[in-house]
Design a protein around this motif. Structure first.
Motif, PDB file in Angstrom:
ATOM      1  N   ARG A  37       0.827  -1.216   0.000  1.00  0.00           N
ATOM      2  CA  ARG A  37       0.000   0.000   0.000  1.00  0.00           C
ATOM      3  C   ARG A  37       0.857   1.260   0.000  1.00  0.00           C
ATOM      4  NH1 ARG A  37      -4.435  -2.167   4.444  1.00  0.00           N
ATOM      5  NH2 ARG A  37      -5.747  -3.273   2.949  1.00  0.00           N
ATOM      6  N   GLU A  38       1.907   1.266   0.783  1.00  0.00           N
ATOM      7  CA  GLU A  38       2.784   2.438   0.871  1.00  0.00           C
ATOM      8  C   GLU A  38       3.535   2.678  -0.433  1.00  0.00           C
ATOM      9  OE1 GLU A  38       2.976   4.819   3.244  1.00  0.00           O
ATOM     10  OE2 GLU A  38       1.259   3.747   4.059  1.00  0.00           O
ATOM     11  N   VAL A  39       3.932   1.610  -1.108  1.00  0.00           N
ATOM     12  CA  VAL A  39       4.636   1.755  -2.384  1.00  0.00           C
ATOM     13  C   VAL A  39       3.730   2.461  -3.392  1.00  0.00           C
ATOM     14  CG1 VAL A  39       5.485   0.445  -4.391  1.00  0.00           C
ATOM     15  CG2 VAL A  39       6.268  -0.128  -2.095  1.00  0.00           C
ATOM     16  N   ARG A  40       2.471   2.041  -3.443  1.00  0.00           N
ATOM     17  CA  ARG A  40       1.531   2.706  -4.360  1.00  0.00           C
ATOM     18  C   ARG A  40       1.380   4.180  -4.036  1.00  0.00           C
ATOM     19  NH1 ARG A  40      -1.959  -1.582  -3.628  1.00  0.00           N
ATOM     20  NH2 ARG A  40      -3.450  -0.246  -2.594  1.00  0.00           N
ATOM     21  N   LYS A  41       1.225   4.503  -2.758  1.00  0.00           N
ATOM     22  CA  LYS A  41       1.076   5.913  -2.368  1.00  0.00           C
ATOM     23  C   LYS A  41       2.305   6.723  -2.771  1.00  0.00           C
ATOM     24  CE  LYS A  41      -1.975   5.410   1.614  1.00  0.00           C
ATOM     25  NZ  LYS A  41      -2.076   5.577   3.061  1.00  0.00           N
ATOM     26  N   LYS A  42       3.481   6.144  -2.555  1.00  0.00           N
ATOM     27  CA  LYS A  42       4.728   6.840  -2.881  1.00  0.00           C
ATOM     28  C   LYS A  42       4.842   7.065  -4.391  1.00  0.00           C
ATOM     29  CE  LYS A  42       8.816   8.450  -1.891  1.00  0.00           C
ATOM     30  NZ  LYS A  42       8.982   9.722  -1.225  1.00  0.00           N
ATOM     31  N   LEU A  43       4.544   6.025  -5.165  1.00  0.00           N
ATOM     32  CA  LEU A  43       4.587   6.171  -6.620  1.00  0.00           C
ATOM     33  C   LEU A  43       3.640   7.265  -7.098  1.00  0.00           C
ATOM     34  CD1 LEU A  43       4.710   2.478  -7.865  1.00  0.00           C
ATOM     35  CD2 LEU A  43       6.450   4.228  -8.221  1.00  0.00           C
ATOM     36  N   LEU A  44       2.435   7.264  -6.548  1.00  0.00           N
ATOM     37  CA  LEU A  44       1.452   8.264  -6.972  1.00  0.00           C
ATOM     38  C   LEU A  44       1.841   9.669  -6.553  1.00  0.00           C
ATOM     39  CD1 LEU A  44      -1.763   6.178  -6.415  1.00  0.00           C
ATOM     40  CD2 LEU A  44      -0.825   6.934  -8.599  1.00  0.00           C
ATOM     41  N   SER A  45       2.486   9.803  -5.408  1.00  0.00           N
ATOM     42  CA  SER A  45       2.930  11.143  -5.005  1.00  0.00           C
ATOM     43  C   SER A  45       4.059  11.631  -5.920  1.00  0.00           C
ATOM     44  CB  SER A  45       3.350  11.169  -3.541  1.00  0.00           C
ATOM     45  OG  SER A  45       4.516  10.434  -3.333  1.00  0.00           O
ATOM     46  N   LEU A  46       4.901  10.717  -6.385  1.00  0.00           N
ATOM     47  CA  LEU A  46       5.956  11.099  -7.337  1.00  0.00           C
ATOM     48  C   LEU A  46       5.350  11.485  -8.686  1.00  0.00           C
ATOM     49  CD1 LEU A  46       8.635   8.358  -6.536  1.00  0.00           C
ATOM     50  CD2 LEU A  46       8.751  10.798  -5.984  1.00  0.00           C
ATOM     51  N   VAL A  47       4.339  10.739  -9.117  1.00  0.00           N
ATOM     52  CA  VAL A  47       3.656  11.069 -10.375  1.00  0.00           C
ATOM     53  C   VAL A  47       3.000  12.433 -10.257  1.00  0.00           C
ATOM     54  CG1 VAL A  47       1.729  10.444 -11.883  1.00  0.00           C
ATOM     55  CG2 VAL A  47       3.303   8.678 -11.087  1.00  0.00           C
ATOM     56  N   GLU A  48       2.396  12.709  -9.108  1.00  0.00           N
ATOM     57  CA  GLU A  48       1.712  13.990  -8.906  1.00  0.00           C
ATOM     58  C   GLU A  48       2.677  15.168  -9.009  1.00  0.00           C
ATOM     59  OE1 GLU A  48      -1.760  15.812  -6.093  1.00  0.00           O
ATOM     60  OE2 GLU A  48      -0.359  14.385  -5.210  1.00  0.00           O
ATOM     61  N   LYS A  49       3.905  14.985  -8.548  1.00  0.00           N
ATOM     62  CA  LYS A  49       4.897  16.066  -8.656  1.00  0.00           C
ATOM     63  C   LYS A  49       5.227  16.371 -10.110  1.00  0.00           C
ATOM     64  CE  LYS A  49       7.161  15.273  -4.237  1.00  0.00           C
ATOM     65  NZ  LYS A  49       8.389  14.843  -3.557  1.00  0.00           N
ATOM     66  N   GLU A  50       5.188  15.333 -10.950  1.00  0.00           N
ATOM     67  CA  GLU A  50       5.532  15.493 -12.362  1.00  0.00           C
ATOM     68  C   GLU A  50       4.335  15.890 -13.215  1.00  0.00           C
ATOM     69  OE1 GLU A  50       8.650  15.194 -13.732  1.00  0.00           O
ATOM     70  OE2 GLU A  50       9.331  15.034 -11.654  1.00  0.00           O
ATOM     71  N   ASP A  51       3.187  15.298 -12.923  1.00  0.00           N
ATOM     72  CA  ASP A  51       2.016  15.521 -13.772  1.00  0.00           C
ATOM     73  C   ASP A  51       0.735  15.309 -12.964  1.00  0.00           C
ATOM     74  OD1 ASP A  51      -0.020  15.481 -15.683  1.00  0.00           O
ATOM     75  OD2 ASP A  51       1.201  14.420 -17.160  1.00  0.00           O
ATOM     76  N   LYS A  52       0.131  16.398 -12.531  1.00  0.00           N
ATOM     77  CA  LYS A  52      -1.069  16.320 -11.699  1.00  0.00           C
ATOM     78  C   LYS A  52      -2.237  15.654 -12.422  1.00  0.00           C
ATOM     79  CE  LYS A  52      -0.049  20.146  -8.607  1.00  0.00           C
ATOM     80  NZ  LYS A  52       0.318  19.352  -7.470  1.00  0.00           N
ATOM     81  N   ALA A  53      -2.345  15.848 -13.730  1.00  0.00           N
ATOM     82  CA  ALA A  53      -3.438  15.241 -14.495  1.00  0.00           C
ATOM     83  C   ALA A  53      -3.316  13.714 -14.495  1.00  0.00           C
ATOM     84  CB  ALA A  53      -3.447  15.777 -15.921  1.00  0.00           C
ATOM     85  N   LYS A  54      -2.112  13.214 -14.699  1.00  0.00           N
ATOM     86  CA  LYS A  54      -1.903  11.756 -14.667  1.00  0.00           C
ATOM     87  C   LYS A  54      -2.203  11.198 -13.287  1.00  0.00           C
ATOM     88  CE  LYS A  54       1.633  11.176 -18.121  1.00  0.00           C
ATOM     89  NZ  LYS A  54       3.017  10.840 -18.387  1.00  0.00           N
ATOM     90  N   ALA A  55      -1.755  11.908 -12.280  1.00  0.00           N
ATOM     91  CA  ALA A  55      -1.997  11.459 -10.907  1.00  0.00           C
ATOM     92  C   ALA A  55      -3.492  11.381 -10.627  1.00  0.00           C
ATOM     93  CB  ALA A  55      -1.300  12.380  -9.922  1.00  0.00           C
ATOM     94  N   LYS A  56      -4.234  12.332 -11.164  1.00  0.00           N
ATOM     95  CA  LYS A  56      -5.684  12.333 -10.968  1.00  0.00           C
ATOM     96  C   LYS A  56      -6.318  11.126 -11.655  1.00  0.00           C
ATOM     97  CE  LYS A  56      -9.609  15.446 -11.108  1.00  0.00           C
ATOM     98  NZ  LYS A  56     -10.113  16.765 -11.481  1.00  0.00           N
ATOM     99  N   GLU A  57      -5.824  10.773 -12.853  1.00  0.00           N
ATOM    100  CA  GLU A  57      -6.330   9.599 -13.573  1.00  0.00           C
ATOM    101  C   GLU A  57      -6.055   8.309 -12.798  1.00  0.00           C
ATOM    102  OE1 GLU A  57      -4.720   9.370 -17.531  1.00  0.00           O
ATOM    103  OE2 GLU A  57      -5.155  11.483 -17.897  1.00  0.00           O
ATOM    104  N   LEU A  58      -4.952   8.275 -12.083  1.00  0.00           N
ATOM    105  CA  LEU A  58      -4.522   7.058 -11.393  1.00  0.00           C
ATOM    106  C   LEU A  58      -4.897   7.025  -9.918  1.00  0.00           C
ATOM    107  CD1 LEU A  58      -0.954   6.875 -12.965  1.00  0.00           C
ATOM    108  CD2 LEU A  58      -2.934   5.473 -13.581  1.00  0.00           C
TER     109      LEU A  58
END
Length: 107
Positions: A37-58
């Motif tokens: 669960r923590e790995v997923r949260k960490k990956l998504l927070s990294l994606v959000e820093k790069e691209d908020k739209a992608k993070a929202k999709e995921l």
């Protein structure tokens, strides 16, 4: 048999208990579950820093699965692991697609 072993000094004392039961410790499953669960949260927070739209999709991947929906913790762990793998595949596919589209512009 015990008396024979005692006579040969192979065992001593009043009690000899052997238990060869093999169990997956609940603590081990919980730690692996939290890790997935923590790995997923960490990956998504990294994606959000790069691209908020992608993070929202995921964002669906950010929430953990409900423990109550799985009769056994091992099943929940398998489902959480599969969900993490789905996220990794999704990110890998997106990364590959972006790499191929950016390389076509470089020509």
């Amino acid at each position: 048999m015990i008396e024979q072993a005692r006579a040969k000094n192979l065992i001593r004392g009043d009690w000899t208990i052997v238990d060869g039961t093999k169990l997956v410790a609940d603590a081990a499953v919980r730690n692996c579950l939290n890790l997935a669960r923590e790995v997923r949260k960490k990956l998504l927070s990294l994606v959000e820093k790069e691209d908020k739209a992608k993070a929202k999709e995921l964002r669906e991947y950010k929430e953990p699965l409900k423990d109550s929906e799985y009769p056994a913790r091992s099943e929940l762990l398998a489902a959480e692991t599969a969900r993490s793998n789905e996220l990794l595949e999704e990110l890998s596919e997106r990364s590959s697609a972006e790499s191929s589209s950016s390389s076509s512009f470089d020509r």
